[in-house]
Design a protein around this motif. Structure first.
Motif, PDB file in Angstrom:
ATOM      1  N   GLY A  25       0.961  -1.173   0.004  1.00 63.58           N
ATOM      2  CA  GLY A  25      -0.037  -0.059   0.002  1.00 63.58           C
ATOM      3  C   GLY A  25       0.783   1.223   0.169  1.00 63.58           C
ATOM      4  O   GLY A  25       0.579   2.300  -0.713  1.00 63.58           O
ATOM      5  N   VAL A  26       1.769   1.303   0.704  1.00 67.09           N
ATOM      6  CA  VAL A  26       2.786   2.334   0.917  1.00 67.09           C
ATOM      7  C   VAL A  26       3.570   2.523  -0.626  1.00 67.09           C
ATOM      8  O   VAL A  26       3.723   3.693  -0.991  1.00 67.09           O
ATOM      9  CB  VAL A  26       4.033   2.107   2.061  1.00 67.09           C
ATOM     10  N   VAL A  27       4.112   1.319  -1.056  1.00 64.44           N
ATOM     11  CA  VAL A  27       4.600   1.396  -2.333  1.00 64.44           C
ATOM     12  C   VAL A  27       3.871   1.966  -3.533  1.00 64.44           C
ATOM     13  O   VAL A  27       4.291   2.570  -4.217  1.00 64.44           O
ATOM     14  CB  VAL A  27       5.314  -0.051  -2.664  1.00 64.44           C
ATOM     15  N   ALA A  28       2.429   1.570  -3.529  1.00 62.61           N
ATOM     16  CA  ALA A  28       1.587   2.004  -4.432  1.00 62.61           C
ATOM     17  C   ALA A  28       1.451   3.497  -4.271  1.00 62.61           C
ATOM     18  O   ALA A  28       1.311   4.343  -5.393  1.00 62.61           O
ATOM     19  CB  ALA A  28       0.084   1.474  -4.205  1.00 62.61           C
ATOM     20  N   VAL A  29       1.341   4.184  -3.125  1.00 63.72           N
ATOM     21  CA  VAL A  29       1.267   5.725  -2.866  1.00 63.72           C
ATOM     22  C   VAL A  29       2.576   6.192  -3.539  1.00 63.72           C
ATOM     23  O   VAL A  29       2.541   7.294  -4.222  1.00 63.72           O
ATOM     24  CB  VAL A  29       1.264   6.010  -1.448  1.00 63.72           C
ATOM     25  N   LEU A  30       3.616   5.692  -3.238  1.00 62.27           N
ATOM     26  CA  LEU A  30       4.932   6.323  -3.736  1.00 62.27           C
ATOM     27  C   LEU A  30       5.263   6.051  -5.043  1.00 62.27           C
ATOM     28  O   LEU A  30       5.723   6.962  -6.014  1.00 62.27           O
ATOM     29  CB  LEU A  30       6.219   5.620  -3.150  1.00 62.27           C
ATOM     30  N   THR A  31       4.356   5.010  -5.840  1.00 62.48           N
ATOM     31  CA  THR A  31       4.794   4.849  -7.237  1.00 62.48           C
ATOM     32  C   THR A  31       3.850   5.802  -8.194  1.00 62.48           C
ATOM     33  O   THR A  31       3.949   6.022  -9.140  1.00 62.48           O
ATOM     34  CB  THR A  31       4.229   3.326  -7.764  1.00 62.48           C
ATOM     35  N   ALA A  32       2.763   6.185  -7.232  1.00 60.66           N
ATOM     36  CA  ALA A  32       1.950   7.168  -7.970  1.00 60.66           C
ATOM     37  C   ALA A  32       2.788   8.493  -8.323  1.00 60.66           C
ATOM     38  O   ALA A  32       2.400   9.223  -9.384  1.00 60.66           O
ATOM     39  CB  ALA A  32       0.711   7.914  -7.245  1.00 60.66           C
ATOM     40  N   ILE A  33       3.753   8.935  -7.869  1.00 53.79           N
ATOM     41  CA  ILE A  33       4.715   9.977  -8.017  1.00 53.79           C
ATOM     42  C   ILE A  33       5.391   9.897  -9.473  1.00 53.79           C
ATOM     43  O   ILE A  33       5.059  10.777 -10.370  1.00 53.79           O
ATOM     44  CB  ILE A  33       5.690  10.459  -7.150  1.00 53.79           C
ATOM     45  N   PRO A  34       6.166   8.916  -9.739  1.00 48.99           N
ATOM     46  CA  PRO A  34       6.522   8.632 -11.054  1.00 48.99           C
ATOM     47  C   PRO A  34       5.546   8.335 -12.265  1.00 48.99           C
ATOM     48  O   PRO A  34       5.645   8.629 -13.439  1.00 48.99           O
ATOM     49  CB  PRO A  34       7.572   7.584 -10.802  1.00 48.99           C
ATOM     50  N   THR A  35       4.357   7.795 -11.670  1.00 51.22           N
ATOM     51  CA  THR A  35       3.185   7.886 -12.822  1.00 51.22           C
ATOM     52  C   THR A  35       2.628   9.083 -13.138  1.00 51.22           C
ATOM     53  O   THR A  35       2.544   9.146 -14.371  1.00 51.22           O
ATOM     54  CB  THR A  35       2.470   6.923 -11.915  1.00 51.22           C
TER      55      THR A  35
END
Length: 480
Positions: A25-35
């Motif tokens: 869940g944390v990784v998903a939030v962080l992945t939203a930035i480069p997305t």
């Protein structure tokens, strides 16, 4: 032996699944930035990031079916962290492959990113801004650690947090509980990053360069936006990046204890002084070797190599392949020692080196004592720290020796092979020129394994792979 076996409990898959899904869940939030960055740049990697977000979301939702445990065993937390780094590197290879990069090289790049190493098999030829930002972001997140971010945002303090790797020193009454500690580390990390970006902008750096190079420097990662690393940058920018690398190699508890809790001894830490002393001594020895060999290496070029090796940042301001074997060996020693415990750097760490020196001095001192003299050693956890340092050193030397032999069996030169292996195992990222797209697949996989071992400090990956961790009786899962 019997008592130890009776007290041993195997890993509970349900606990691993719940913890891993929480981290996803944390990784998903962080992945939203480069997305979002890929969307803004109309990058071909956007679809890959959406696939990653979808997979992370599915696993996160599936993890809700498992109860949150009251108590987490150490082998469970170590296994979870190992699985997290391995799986995230595999997931992040998906958007990298969107640029037409083969899976082996894409995974190599992703492993190098999340482990904050900086080795690369790719040749940068006008890469996409989205690609450059994503590489820097991977290293910045890997440096801070998704575990710390999760502790700061979601996980309550107590036994669960202790089992995830936070020491009693980091959770004492002066600073507060685990959540407060994690939040302070996150705040300090973000503040230093913001200061670094501003400093590089003031030196005339392009905005994208300022952001990416700061993220790579603070995380001691080493991914640069140019094929020659920092060589084409002005000296003032190179030295600014060097200072940021040193900042990232200092234990982060020094910042908030000395700055946020000012008036309690100032900005002081033995590992900080040891780091500065090691860099100074290595520069002196390096310049002596340059003078002796008659090499054409400038002050900034050599100093950058020493700082990058000691902090395991991986930047360079010149061609490493032209260095003499003696200079390569000096850099190998610097990389092996690394930065401070509790920092983003790799290597054995200065704190553990200090423990081993104290152990050696104590052993020599005991040779003149009577057998009946009580030295008081082993109190306050000293024996445990010594055992940890010696165990890590043994695993490090064994892994380096075995990997070095593999490189030699492929016909690579002796010193460059040792340099490459140590660089990967210490998550340094400096390369003697051996790491490239044409490297045999087996050696790429070997370097990936070394990078993961170095980032996880060997123990976590060994716990994950040990049959004893998975076979045997298990505790019942008590819900919170």
């Amino acid at each position: 032996m019997t008592n130890n076996s009776a007290m041993h409990f195997a890993v509970r898959p349900g606990v691993i699944m719940r913890l891993l899904s929480d981290m996803y869940g944390v990784v998903a939030v962080l992945t939203a930035i480069p997305t979002v960055f890929a969307l803004a740049c109309n990058s071909e990697a956007l679809t890959g990031y959406l696939v990653v977000l979808g997979l992370l979301g599915v696993v996160w939702a599936a993890g809700r079916l498992f109860p949150r445990p009251v108590r987490v065993q150490k082998n469970e937390s170590l296994s979870m962290v190992a699985l997290l780094f391995i799986s995230v590197s595999l997931l992040y290879s998906i958007p990298i492959m969107a640029y037409g990069i083969p899976f082996a090289d894409a995974w190599f790049e992703a492993v190098s990113g999340v482990t904050t190493t900086g080795l690369s098999t790719l040749e940068l030829d006008q890469p996409s801004p989205a690609f450059l930002f994503a590489r820097g972001w991977m290293q910045w997140v890997g440096g801070l650690g998704v575990v710390v971010l999760a502790l700061a945002l979601f996980i309550a303090p107590g036994q669960t947090a202790r089992s995830l790797g936070f020491s009693n020193q980091e959770m004492d009454d002066v600073v507060g509980g685990t959540r407060a500690h994690a939040r302070r580390v996150t705040v300090v990390y973000v503040l230093i990053t913001a200061v670094g970006v501003l400093a590089l902008l003031l030196t005339g750096s392009a905005p994208l360069d300022a952001v990416v190079h700061t993220m790579a420097a603070i995380s001691t990662g080493g991914f640069a936006n140019y094929g020659d690393s920092l060589a084409s940058l002005p000296s003032v920018q190179i030295w600014t990046i060097n200072m940021l690398c040193i900042a990232g190699a200092v234990s982060f508890h020094v910042y908030y204890r000395s700055l946020l809790l000012s008036g309690r001894g100032g900005f002081a830490d033995n590992q900080l002084y040891s780091l500065l002393l090691a860099i100074g001594l290595a520069c002196m020895v390096g310049f002596g070797l340059v003078w002796q060999g008659g090499l054409d290496i400038g002050f900034t070029e050599l100093a950058t190599l020493v700082v990058s090796a000691q902090t395991t940042a991986g930047f360079s301001a010149g061609d490493i392949s032209v260095l003499s074997p003696s200079l390569l060996l000096l850099l190998v020693v610097c990389m092996a020692i690394g930065g401070g415990v509790g920092s983003t750097s790799g290597g054995i760490k200065l704190g553990r080196v200090q423990v081993m020196f104290r152990l050696a001095r104590s052993t020599l001192g005991r040779t003149g004592l009577s057998d009946h003299v009580f030295t008081g050693e082993g109190k306050n956890g000293g024996a445990g720290r010594e055992q940890e340092a010696l165990a890590l050193l043994l695993l490090f030397l064994f892994s380096i020796s075995l990997s070095w032999l593999v490189f030699l069996s492929y016909g690579y030169p002796v010193m460059p092979s040792l340099f490459e292996v140590v660089s990967a195992a210490t998550t340094s990222g400096l390369s003697s020129g051996l790491t490239q797209a044409g490297m045999p697949l087996a050696l790429k996989v070997l370097l990936c394994c070394l990078m993961l071992l170095g980032r996880l400090e060997f123990i976590a990956l060994l716990v994950l792979l040990s049959p004893r961790s998975w076979l045997g009786r298990r505790r019942r899962i008590r819900r919170e």
